[in-house]
Design a protein around this motif. Structure first.
Motif, PDB file in Angstrom:
ATOM      1  N   GLY A  34       0.823  -1.200   0.000  1.00 52.78           N
ATOM      2  CA  GLY A  34       0.000   0.000   0.000  1.00 52.78           C
ATOM      3  C   GLY A  34       0.851   1.241   0.000  1.00 52.78           C
ATOM      4  N   GLN A  85       0.230   5.673   0.601  1.00 49.20           N
ATOM      5  CA  GLN A  85      -0.746   6.697   0.938  1.00 49.20           C
ATOM      6  C   GLN A  85      -0.873   7.702  -0.202  1.00 49.20           C
ATOM      7  N   MET A 141      -2.801  -1.226  -2.999  1.00 48.01           N
ATOM      8  CA  MET A 141      -3.844  -0.452  -2.341  1.00 48.01           C
ATOM      9  C   MET A 141      -3.427   0.999  -2.127  1.00 48.01           C
ATOM     10  N   TYR A 150      -2.810   3.010  13.869  1.00 50.94           N
ATOM     11  CA  TYR A 150      -2.393   2.779  12.494  1.00 50.94           C
ATOM     12  C   TYR A 150      -1.815   1.382  12.228  1.00 50.94           C
ATOM     13  N   LEU A 180      -3.072  -1.479   9.498  1.00 50.31           N
ATOM     14  CA  LEU A 180      -2.093  -2.033   8.557  1.00 50.31           C
ATOM     15  C   LEU A 180      -2.042  -3.561   8.664  1.00 50.31           C
ATOM     16  N   ASP A 214      -5.037  -4.826   6.915  1.00 52.11           N
ATOM     17  CA  ASP A 214      -4.858  -4.729   5.450  1.00 52.11           C
ATOM     18  C   ASP A 214      -4.202  -5.995   4.902  1.00 52.11           C
ATOM     19  N   GLN A 270       8.821   0.209   7.774  1.00 53.83           N
ATOM     20  CA  GLN A 270       7.569  -0.486   8.093  1.00 53.83           C
ATOM     21  C   GLN A 270       7.804  -1.857   8.716  1.00 53.83           C
TER      22      GLN A 270
END
Ligand code: TRP
Length: 334
Positions: free
Chosen positions: A12, A14, A43, A131, A135, A138, A153
């Motif tokens: 993903g 943003q 995504m 958050y 995640l 997701d 990440q």
């Protein structure tokens, strides 16, 4: 290749602004390459973007633009699912279950939470802390096996694995434990102005990043100003020469030349010519993508159609998972 089940990948990004060269090199470019070997879901993480206050009209526009850029960069909607996170409600549905299966303490330890709260002291909202749970959802909602992510990440991915493990132990084996898929060379492109920091579209200094939409003159001007050092030698040494090394990484990505080859090419040549060559390589590589981007973005119906189709495909997979999880944890099914 024989019909062998391909591993599933989810990643993903943003949609908070025009992608930078760093987003392209570190993520998007690789996403396009992974399509041949994996089943890919890509995504646009608009819900994640809400952890920082967004201007509504801009978020909407940036989301379409981001979709158009993914397509321009070679992501093929007939091979991969491209979708907007908020269009697939299963992420937030599973997100709540994850929330109830994660501990407050483990969220407070996240370095990104600490960094982002320090950066936005006036808006340390609950989403900023939660958050990593979204995640995790997701990823887990698709049973994704591999997650291409940047170094920043990996801690979040670890949390996703821990929560998945905990859930599997508490109920029954449900979630696959996702693995990070860290790409090697050139994975992290640094700021042109402060080469010890990551290139970021939220940087206040516009000369610190190259936008995917920058024209050739702008690209050359920004590279000309890129911070280097005073010893005048093109040599790869990220610790001692972060600026020059970063430029070499970028040049390597677009020319395929190895570091020692680049060192030889610019042996005895001043930084001015070196920076110009890097800038030109970038401009040449971005030009065709920019052409595609303009063409695709002008066709709103096409972009929206791709996103609709992506959300439908993703929802089919994700809804099944949410139903299964809801059943396992005892929510009444009628
Ligand atoms: N957090 C990522 C970013 O800020 C985007 C993202 C959201 C993501 N959900 C994800 C990345 C799941 C990998 C997997 O860019």
């Amino acid at each position: 290749m024989a019909e062998q089940k391909r591993k599933r990948i989810l990643s993903g990004i943003q949609p908070t602004g025009t992608f930078t060269l760093g987003n392209y090199i570190g993520a998007v470019r690789n996403w396009a390459k992974l399509q041949d070997d994996f089943e890919c879901l890509y995504m646009l993480a608009d819900l994640h973007a809400l952890t920082v206050r967004q201007v509504p009209a801009e978020l909407r526009r940036h989301t379409r633009e981001a979709a158009a850029m993914l397509l321009a960069a070679g992501i093929d909607p007939s091979q991969s699912l491209v979708f907007v996170q908020s269009q697939v409600p299963a992420h937030t549905q599973l997100g709540w279950v994850i929330t109830c299966n994660s501990q407050f303490g483990e969220l407070s330890r996240m370095t990104q939470f600490k960094d982002k709260s320090a950066k936005h002291p006036d808006n340390i909202n609950g989403g900023l802390r939660s958050y990593p749970r979204l995640l995790a959802a997701d990823i887990l909602v698709y049973l994704a096996e591999l997650v291409p992510v940047g170094q920043d990440q990996t801690q979040h991915l670890e949390l996703a694995r821990n929560v998945a493990q905990r859930f599997n132990n508490a109920y029954s084996p449900t979630f696959t434990l996702p693995e990070g898929y860290i790409t090697k060379e050139g994975a992290k492109i640094m700021s042109l102005a402060e080469p010890t920091r990551k290139m970021s579209k939220s940087d206040t200094n516009q000369n610190s990043y190259i936008l995917m939409t920058d024209d050739t003159d702008t690209i050359l001007r920004k590279f000309k100003r890129a911070v280097t050092d005073s010893d005048g030698v093109v040599r790869y040494d990220p610790a001692a020469k972060p600026g020059v090394s970063n430029l070499m990484c970028i040049y390597n990505v677009f020319t395929g030349k190895a570091m020692d080859e680049i060192e030889r090419e610019f042996d005895g040549v001043g930084y001015g010519d070196f920076k110009l060559a890097v800038g030109q390589a970038v401009a040449d590589a971005l030009a065709p993508i920019q052409g595609e981007y303009a063409r695709i973005l002008a066709d709103t119906a096409y972009v929206d159609g791709v996103l609709r189709q992506g959300a439908e495909g993703a929802s089919r997979l994700a809804n099944r998972m949410v139903e299964k999880v809801y059943r396992k944890i005892g929510l009444l099914q009628l």
